[in-house]
Design an enzyme around this catalytic site. Structure first.
Site, mmCIF file in Angstrom:
data_model
loop_
_atom_site.group_PDB
_atom_site.id
_atom_site.type_symbol
_atom_site.label_atom_id
_atom_site.label_comp_id
_atom_site.label_asym_id
_atom_site.label_seq_id
_atom_site.Cartn_x
_atom_site.Cartn_y
_atom_site.Cartn_z
ATOM 1 N N CYS A 1 2.813 14.539 -4.604
ATOM 2 C CA CYS A 1 3.506 14.229 -3.355
ATOM 3 C C CYS A 1 4.694 13.304 -3.555
ATOM 4 O O CYS A 1 5.394 12.978 -2.598
ATOM 5 C CB CYS A 1 2.506 13.662 -2.360
ATOM 6 S SG CYS A 1 1.137 14.806 -2.145
ATOM 7 N N HIS B 1 4.640 6.336 3.404
ATOM 8 C CA HIS B 1 3.971 7.544 2.923
ATOM 9 C C HIS B 1 3.073 8.039 4.064
ATOM 10 O O HIS B 1 3.063 9.219 4.358
ATOM 11 C CB HIS B 1 3.188 7.220 1.652
ATOM 12 C CG HIS B 1 2.607 8.431 1.001
ATOM 13 N ND1 HIS B 1 3.352 9.549 0.722
ATOM 14 C CD2 HIS B 1 1.342 8.715 0.590
ATOM 15 C CE1 HIS B 1 2.563 10.468 0.168
ATOM 16 N NE2 HIS B 1 1.345 9.988 0.080
ATOM 17 N N GLU C 1 -1.804 1.345 2.169
ATOM 18 C CA GLU C 1 -0.345 1.206 2.173
ATOM 19 C C GLU C 1 0.073 0.009 3.031
ATOM 20 O O GLU C 1 0.984 -0.752 2.667
ATOM 21 C CB GLU C 1 0.328 2.489 2.689
ATOM 22 C CG GLU C 1 1.861 2.424 2.610
ATOM 23 C CD GLU C 1 2.546 3.723 3.022
ATOM 24 O OE1 GLU C 1 1.878 4.630 3.528
ATOM 25 O OE2 GLU C 1 3.786 3.802 2.821
ATOM 26 N N LYS D 1 5.434 11.788 9.011
ATOM 27 C CA LYS D 1 4.419 12.838 8.797
ATOM 28 C C LYS D 1 3.609 13.068 10.063
ATOM 29 O O LYS D 1 2.959 14.111 10.206
ATOM 30 C CB LYS D 1 3.499 12.460 7.635
ATOM 31 C CG LYS D 1 4.189 12.523 6.270
ATOM 32 C CD LYS D 1 3.211 12.322 5.129
ATOM 33 C CE LYS D 1 3.901 12.401 3.773
ATOM 34 N NZ LYS D 1 4.607 11.140 3.427
ATOM 35 N N HIS E 1 2.405 16.794 6.229
ATOM 36 C CA HIS E 1 2.685 16.330 4.865
ATOM 37 C C HIS E 1 3.246 17.495 4.041
ATOM 38 O O HIS E 1 2.535 18.436 3.731
ATOM 39 C CB HIS E 1 1.397 15.788 4.245
ATOM 40 C CG HIS E 1 1.606 15.106 2.929
ATOM 41 N ND1 HIS E 1 2.827 15.056 2.292
ATOM 42 C CD2 HIS E 1 0.735 14.419 2.146
ATOM 43 C CE1 HIS E 1 2.693 14.383 1.162
ATOM 44 N NE2 HIS E 1 1.450 13.982 1.044
ATOM 45 N N PHE F 1 -1.063 12.243 -6.074
ATOM 46 C CA PHE F 1 -2.221 12.381 -6.958
ATOM 47 C C PHE F 1 -1.778 12.170 -8.406
ATOM 48 O O PHE F 1 -0.633 12.481 -8.776
ATOM 49 C CB PHE F 1 -2.837 13.780 -6.820
ATOM 50 C CG PHE F 1 -3.641 13.964 -5.555
ATOM 51 C CD1 PHE F 1 -3.844 12.928 -4.661
ATOM 52 C CD2 PHE F 1 -4.212 15.198 -5.274
ATOM 53 C CE1 PHE F 1 -4.598 13.107 -3.503
ATOM 54 C CE2 PHE F 1 -4.964 15.395 -4.120
ATOM 55 C CZ PHE F 1 -5.152 14.342 -3.232
#
Lengths: 81, 413
Positions: free
Chosen positions: B163, B303, B314, B335, B340, B399
């Site tokens: 991502c 994010h 976050e 998002k 996403h 990831f």
């Protein structure tokens, strides 16, 4: 639809070309904008449609639309639809 | 002395619209781009919602032959790149040459093609494989096709960092220009992974929202009732240029990429470490790269995935980095509206940062009805808000423990 017409309809669809461009002498690479991968894909479609196997050494001889007609006729392919 | 790097053009296709203008209008109206999943029969899937493109006409950008041989992710990249180049006034071959490069990141590449061709080989045997399978699957072929189409012969690459792919692509491209390896880069992120394998795979990880009955409410970052992210698709691309070249051309300058940070958690393949220390170090690295103090940041495009873990971690990481300044910061997750977009997230969210600075409008976090007690920042809830901002930070975490942070600044000579 005759065998020739069927072959041309597949070429028009696969290569995104017009009926007028598909004269018998048209070369796939020089006249119809195909690259070697297009040609492989086109032959796969012919094999599927006409139920024939085209070996790699025979594939090398196929350069124009006429070559396809002649190859299919040499295999006794008939088409009626 | 490093070159300063500016943004001179932007292009995007997103669940909110098929251009930057249409997408930004949706963002400012707090519109959701999430709906029922239509790209495949998802009846058997736990999640049946997604952020898909709407009324996107690929034939505006590719011919029928290309449409058959290219995976969607390549077509989306060609579309966004064409719009970005036009926006930069580089439409008519002016992007050509050895000093122009391309880096378009993608997390997954041509997954839809892999799934289709797996079925072909399963049903018909190896001879049924299309000759276009491999070139439609490789993740770097978005960059490849864009370079071919527009004649960009400089550096080429593709970041595959989950991502963070889009943000890494832009960050790496900025460095190539800063260090003099190129004068212009077409950079961003793309994804087209709304496929059975991807949805089922993320469902198996319990990562996706299952709020199937209320698609537009499913992506709710920082809200106490959030239950996972919503998968989206699309592309965001920016045109980056060395400042002297942009000035020479006399082109409009949207803004400057002032800093880039990239760190690794070295912790877990999918979960962030305690305190999200990798993200903390990444935001600090970006600030250092920009030569800025934390107090210099006005807005953070988070994010903010809408997963239970990310949003809390976050928030904590932002507090660690910004200390006292945190309460003056506006933080939002777009998002909540786009879903996403995985590898494309960094691309479109850099564009949103640029538009926020340019238009003086802070994008909202929609669906924030009941903020999670651990999420206590100013997330610009529900509605966009006017604010004169000069600097924005875009966070992306992926990831594999990838963190990538970009800082965008209003352009001043």
């Amino acid at each position: 639809m005759t065998l020739e017409e069927k072959v041309i309809s597949i070429i028009m669809e696969q290569l995104d070309v017009t009926r007028e461009e598909c004269v018998a002498e048209a070369s796939f690479i020089d006249d119809l904008g195909a690259d070697s991968l297009d040609l492989v894909e086109l032959i796969m479609e012919m094999e599927e449609t006409f139920d024939v196997q085209i070996a790699d050494n025979e594939l090398e001889k196929i350069r124009t639309i006429k070559d396809v007609f002649e190859f299919l006729k040499s295999r006794g392919t008939v088409w009626q639809e | 002395m490093k070159n300063r790097v500016v943004i001179t053009g932007m292009g995007a296709v997103t669940p909110l619209g098929n251009s930057v203008a249409e997408t930004w209008e949706g963002i400012c109206r707090g519109k959701s781009g999430i709906g029922r999943l239509t790209k495949f029969d998802c009846t058997a899937h736990e999640t049946r919602i997604a952020g898909e493109l709407k009324d996107f006409d690929p034939l505006r950008f590719v011919n029928k032959k290309e449409l058959r041989r290219l995976d969607d992710f390549i077509i989306y990249a060609l579309a966004a790149a064409e719009m970005a180049l036009a926006d930069a006034g580089l439409a008519s071959g002016a992007a050509e040459g050895e000093r122009t490069g391309v880096i378009i990141g993608s997390a997954i590449g041509g997954l839809a093609t892999i799934e289709k061709e797996k079925e072909a080989i399963f049903l018909g045997g190896p001879r049924k494989m299309s000759a276009f399978t491999i070139p439609a699957v490789l993740a770097n072929l978005a960059s490849g096709h864009v370079s071919i189409r527009f004649g960009a012969k400089g550096p080429i690459g593709c970041s595959v960092t989950a991502c963070s792919s889009g943000a890494c692509a832009i960050g790496d491209a900025v460095r190539l220009i800063a260090e003099g390896h190129a004068d212009c880069m077409i950079a961003g992120g793309v994804e087209a992974a709304v496929t059975p394998l991807c949805v089922a795979g993320f469902n198996a990880m319990r990562a996706l929202s299952k709020r199937n009955e209320e698609p537009e409410k499913a992506s709710r970052p920082f809200d106490r009732d959030r239950d996972g992210f919503v998968i989206g698709e699309g592309c965001g691309i920016v045109i980056l240029e060395a400042l002297p070249r942009a000035l020479d051309r006399g082109t409009r300058i949207c803004g400057e990429i002032a800093g880039y940070g990239n760190t690794s958690d070295a912790f877990h393949m999918a979960a962030p470490p305690p305190g999200h220390e990798g993200a903390v170090r990444c935001m600090q690295a970006a600030l250092r790269d920009a030569g800025m103090e934390a107090a210099g940041i006005d807005y953070i495009n988070a994010h903010g995935t809408s997963t239970p873990l990310n949003d809390a971690y976050e928030t904590e990481a932002i507090k660690t980095v910004f200390g006292e300044h945190t309460r003056r910061l506006a933080v939002s997750s777009t998002k909540s509206m786009t879903g996403h977009l995985l590898g494309a997230a960094g691309g479109i969210e850099t564009i949103f940062c640029m538009k926020a600075i340019d238009t003086g409008m802070l994008p909202p976090t929609i669906n924030l009805d009941h903020p999670d007690p651990t999420c206590d920042l100013d997330y610009v809830p529900h509605q966009a808000r006017k604010a004169a901002i000069r600097t924005a930070m875009s966070n992306t975490f992926g990831f594999g423990g990838v963190n990538a942070v970009l800082i965008v600044k209003k352009f001043e000579e």
